[in-house]
Design an enzyme around this catalytic site. Structure first.
Site, PDB file in Angstrom:
ATOM      1  N   GLU A 277       0.789  -1.662   0.154  1.00 49.72           N
ATOM      2  CA  GLU A 277      -0.232  -0.096   0.099  1.00 49.72           C
ATOM      3  C   GLU A 277       0.463   1.160  -0.020  1.00 49.72           C
ATOM      4  O   GLU A 277       1.697   1.329   0.389  1.00 49.72           O
ATOM      5  CB  GLU A 277      -0.875   0.277   1.649  1.00 49.72           C
ATOM      6  CG  GLU A 277      -2.126  -1.065   1.279  1.00 49.72           C
ATOM      7  CD  GLU A 277      -2.794  -0.921   2.397  1.00 49.72           C
ATOM      8  OE1 GLU A 277      -4.093  -1.576   2.148  1.00 49.72           O
ATOM      9  OE2 GLU A 277      -2.431  -0.763   3.189  1.00 49.72           O
TER      10      GLU A 277
ATOM     11  N   CYS B 167       3.247   8.772   1.082  1.00 50.85           N
ATOM     12  CA  CYS B 167       4.050   7.449   2.042  1.00 50.85           C
ATOM     13  C   CYS B 167       4.167   6.325   1.018  1.00 50.85           C
ATOM     14  O   CYS B 167       3.084   6.133   0.881  1.00 50.85           O
ATOM     15  CB  CYS B 167       3.024   7.635   3.349  1.00 50.85           C
ATOM     16  SG  CYS B 167       3.142   6.572   4.589  1.00 50.85           S
TER      17      CYS B 167
ATOM     18  N   CYS C  96       6.182  -6.650   7.929  1.00 49.23           N
ATOM     19  CA  CYS C  96       7.165  -5.892   8.804  1.00 49.23           C
ATOM     20  C   CYS C  96       7.915  -6.705   9.533  1.00 49.23           C
ATOM     21  O   CYS C  96       6.945  -7.764  10.680  1.00 49.23           O
ATOM     22  CB  CYS C  96       6.657  -4.849   9.381  1.00 49.23           C
ATOM     23  SG  CYS C  96       8.328  -4.226  10.269  1.00 49.23           S
TER      24      CYS C  96
ATOM     25  N   CYS D  28       5.811  -3.905  15.993  1.00 51.44           N
ATOM     26  CA  CYS D  28       6.073  -3.107  17.481  1.00 51.44           C
ATOM     27  C   CYS D  28       3.817  -3.986  17.912  1.00 51.44           C
ATOM     28  O   CYS D  28       3.101  -3.527  16.931  1.00 51.44           O
ATOM     29  CB  CYS D  28       5.746  -1.578  16.682  1.00 51.44           C
ATOM     30  SG  CYS D  28       7.374  -1.592  16.381  1.00 51.44           S
TER      31      CYS D  28
ATOM     32  N   CYS E   1       1.410  -1.475  16.274  1.00 53.96           N
ATOM     33  CA  CYS E   1       0.557  -1.693  14.817  1.00 53.96           C
ATOM     34  C   CYS E   1       0.485  -2.611  14.313  1.00 53.96           C
ATOM     35  O   CYS E   1       1.120  -3.715  14.183  1.00 53.96           O
ATOM     36  CB  CYS E   1       2.302  -1.176  14.110  1.00 53.96           C
ATOM     37  SG  CYS E   1       2.604  -1.541  12.020  1.00 53.96           S
TER      38      CYS E   1
ATOM     39  N   GLY F 138       6.690  -1.600   6.607  1.00 50.52           N
ATOM     40  CA  GLY F 138       7.724  -2.527   6.944  1.00 50.52           C
ATOM     41  C   GLY F 138       8.953  -1.047   7.447  1.00 50.52           C
ATOM     42  O   GLY F 138       8.716   0.214   7.535  1.00 50.52           O
TER      43      GLY F 138
ATOM     44  N   SER G 260      11.934   7.556   8.105  1.00 53.14           N
ATOM     45  CA  SER G 260      11.481   6.384   9.178  1.00 53.14           C
ATOM     46  C   SER G 260      12.394   5.705   9.800  1.00 53.14           C
ATOM     47  O   SER G 260      11.139   4.325   8.819  1.00 53.14           O
ATOM     48  CB  SER G 260       9.534   6.833   9.891  1.00 53.14           C
ATOM     49  OG  SER G 260       9.657   6.560  11.065  1.00 53.14           O
TER      50      SER G 260
ATOM     51  N   CYS H 257      -1.182   5.608   9.788  1.00 56.15           N
ATOM     52  CA  CYS H 257      -0.373   5.485  10.213  1.00 56.15           C
ATOM     53  C   CYS H 257      -0.688   3.822  10.954  1.00 56.15           C
ATOM     54  O   CYS H 257      -1.526   3.889  12.306  1.00 56.15           O
ATOM     55  CB  CYS H 257       0.976   5.956  11.606  1.00 56.15           C
ATOM     56  SG  CYS H 257       1.216   7.925  10.836  1.00 56.15           S
TER      57      CYS H 257
HETATM   58  N1  SAH Z   1       8.560   1.552  10.154  1.00 56.79           N
HETATM   59  C1  SAH Z   1       9.505   2.721  10.695  1.00 56.79           C
HETATM   60  C2  SAH Z   1       8.391   3.463   9.364  1.00 56.79           C
HETATM   61  C3  SAH Z   1       6.617   2.803   9.864  1.00 56.79           C
HETATM   62  S1  SAH Z   1       5.907   3.265  10.708  1.00 56.79           S
HETATM   63  C4  SAH Z   1       9.116   2.981  11.944  1.00 56.79           C
HETATM   64  O1  SAH Z   1       8.679   2.398  13.028  1.00 56.79           O
HETATM   65  O2  SAH Z   1       9.589   4.343  12.380  1.00 56.79           O
HETATM   66  C5  SAH Z   1       5.462   4.867  10.152  1.00 56.79           C
HETATM   67  C6  SAH Z   1       5.196   5.715  12.193  1.00 56.79           C
HETATM   68  O3  SAH Z   1       3.568   5.447  12.224  1.00 56.79           O
HETATM   69  C7  SAH Z   1       5.550   5.041  13.378  1.00 56.79           C
HETATM   70  O4  SAH Z   1       6.062   6.091  13.672  1.00 56.79           O
HETATM   71  C8  SAH Z   1       5.023   4.140  14.498  1.00 56.79           C
HETATM   72  O5  SAH Z   1       5.759   4.532  15.596  1.00 56.79           O
HETATM   73  C9  SAH Z   1       3.514   4.898  13.328  1.00 56.79           C
HETATM   74  N2  SAH Z   1       2.683   4.328  13.993  1.00 56.79           N
HETATM   75  C10 SAH Z   1       2.763   2.487  13.762  1.00 56.79           C
HETATM   76  N3  SAH Z   1       1.112   2.463  14.230  1.00 56.79           N
HETATM   77  C11 SAH Z   1       0.466   3.725  14.674  1.00 56.79           C
HETATM   78  C12 SAH Z   1      -0.333   3.477  15.120  1.00 56.79           C
HETATM   79  N4  SAH Z   1      -1.542   2.694  15.134  1.00 56.79           N
HETATM   80  N5  SAH Z   1      -0.947   4.556  15.019  1.00 56.79           N
HETATM   81  C13 SAH Z   1      -0.084   5.873  15.262  1.00 56.79           C
HETATM   82  N6  SAH Z   1       0.857   5.418  15.203  1.00 56.79           N
HETATM   83  C14 SAH Z   1       1.618   4.442  14.690  1.00 56.79           C
END
Ligand code: SAH
Length: 364
Positions: free
Chosen positions: A90, A103, A110, A114, A117, A160, A192, A334
């Site tokens: 996506e 984006c 990934c 986390c 996410c 990712g 990021s 995000c």
């Molecule tokens: N892997 C990279 C880039 C992808 S995520 C990273 O972790 O930075 C991009 C951003 O979205 C990151 O800052 C991540 O912490 C945030 N993110 C992930 N899940 C989210 C959620 N459910 N709500 C808000 N931000 C989120």
């Protein structure tokens, strides 16, 4: 046969010379035709020697992402599902008041897991090639004519962990920023990361022409390890040390992203600790109120509390912006990107199948 989009200009020059005994300056010509003039047929590259054109045609192809679906949010944000061979990723065209931000994804799935996410629930499936990263950009550029708009910035914040796919991401960035390539200013591109410390060092050393953003998301190792497993490998002290050493300028700070998970990492104590933790880091903060992913067990903070954080941080001399969610109605915000998950039905992914898609049907 080689996918043309997988080569930076220096690599293409070397390949022309070593494998095909073609003078490197022809690589520059071809590069310019392909990226600046968007010509994808060697026969049309009129300043190339005529003998060369069939040779190139036999050895290179140009791939294009298949736009499998496009959804449009009520806020104008667009989410694309691009088919890249057997996988899909996506990309999101985020509508902001004064600009648009593209984006892009760097991996299918990934591996960072986390807890908040949605992409993390997919696990790591594969790294995208340089070509597949660029194809997302091209796919969105080509479709933007239908809307009369264009992005101003590109962020590697889709699916990712970009620094886990360092070579392809950095090569794509070199092509995106090259004068004979897409010619996008390095300040307009941001990568990021969850905080892969050796890769952050390499990013600085190799002077990858882009901004760095780091998802900090906590002020203690205890909480960070709980929500971001990578913290067990690179704890806060190691990560912050690497950020202090990272080359920055007055105009090029590190963006510290902070997903606010109500009651977990956004307490009064966190707010007090954050400026101390970032002391000595050339940082600007981006607060991201958690985008709800049903079932993952986190809560979104109140608007007032998010504003309180912003103001308090400003009072401590830390510039903080808030990233209010965009495209939530189409799960484009995000942490909400997920594809190819065999466990999830197409319906639960919210996609509109291309054959019966009604553009704009999600606009309310
Ligand atoms: N892997 C990279 C880039 C992808 S995520 C990273 O972790 O930075 C991009 C951003 O979205 C990151 O800052 C991540 O912490 C945030 N993110 C992930 N899940 C989210 C959620 N459910 N709500 C808000 N931000 C989120």
């Amino acid at each position: 046969m080689e996918d043309f989009f997988n080569f930076s200009l220096p690599e293409l020059e070397a390949l022309f010379k070593e494998r095909f005994s073609i003078a490197p300056f022809h690589a520059r010509q071809v590069f310019q035709w392909v990226y600046r003039k968007k010509v994808r047929d060697f026969e049309l590259m009129t300043d190339l020697p005529s003998k060369l054109r069939p040779l190139l045609k036999e050895n290179f192809f140009f791939s294009t992402a298949e736009q499998k679906a496009r959804q449009i949010s009520s806020d104008g944000t667009r989410k694309y599902l691009f088919g890249l061979g057997e996988n899909s990723v996506e990309s999101v065209m985020i509508k902001q008041p004064t600009r648009m931000t593209l984006c892009v994804s760097s991996q299918v799935g990934c591996g960072m897991a986390c807890a908040f996410c949605r992409t993390g629930t997919m696990g790591f499936i594969k790294n995208l090639t340089t070509s597949q990263i660029l194809q997302q950009v091209e796919g969105v550029i080509n479709d933007a004519v239908n809307f009369g708009d264009m992005f101003q910035n590109i962020v590697f914040m889709g699916m990712g962990e970009p620094l886990h796919n360092f070579d392809n991401v950095s090569r794509a960035i070199r092509i995106l920023t090259h004068q004979l390539g897409f010619e996008i200013g390095p300040r307009r591109i941001t990568v990021s990361t969850v905080g892969l410390v050796p890769a952050i060092k390499r990013f600085g050393e190799e002077k990858v022409p882009a901004n760095l953003a780091v998802s900090l998301n906590a002020t203690t190792d205890e909480v960070r390890s709980q929500i971001m497993p990578i913290n067990k490998k690179y704890p806060l002290s190691t990560l912050i040390g690497a950020l202090k050493d990272f080359p920055t300028t007055k105009h090029k700070k590190i963006t510290i992203e902070y997903v606010m998970l109500s009651g977990l990492n956004d307490t009064e104590a966190d707010l007090r600790r954050l400026p101390k933790l970032l002391h000595g880091v050339a940082a600007k903060i981006n607060l991201i109120p958690y985008n709800d992913n049903a079932g993952l067990g986190f809560k979104t903070p109140d608007r007032d509390w998010v504003h309180n954080w912003q103001q308090t941080l400003a009072g401590r001399g830390l510039e903080a912006t808030i990233r209010w969610s965009k495209g939530q109605d189409i799960k484009a915000a995000c942490g909400q990107l997920v594809t190819d998950d065999k466990k999830l039905s197409k319906k639960s992914l919210g996609y509109i199948a291309p054959e019966n898609s009604v553009e704009g049907s999600l606009v309310v």
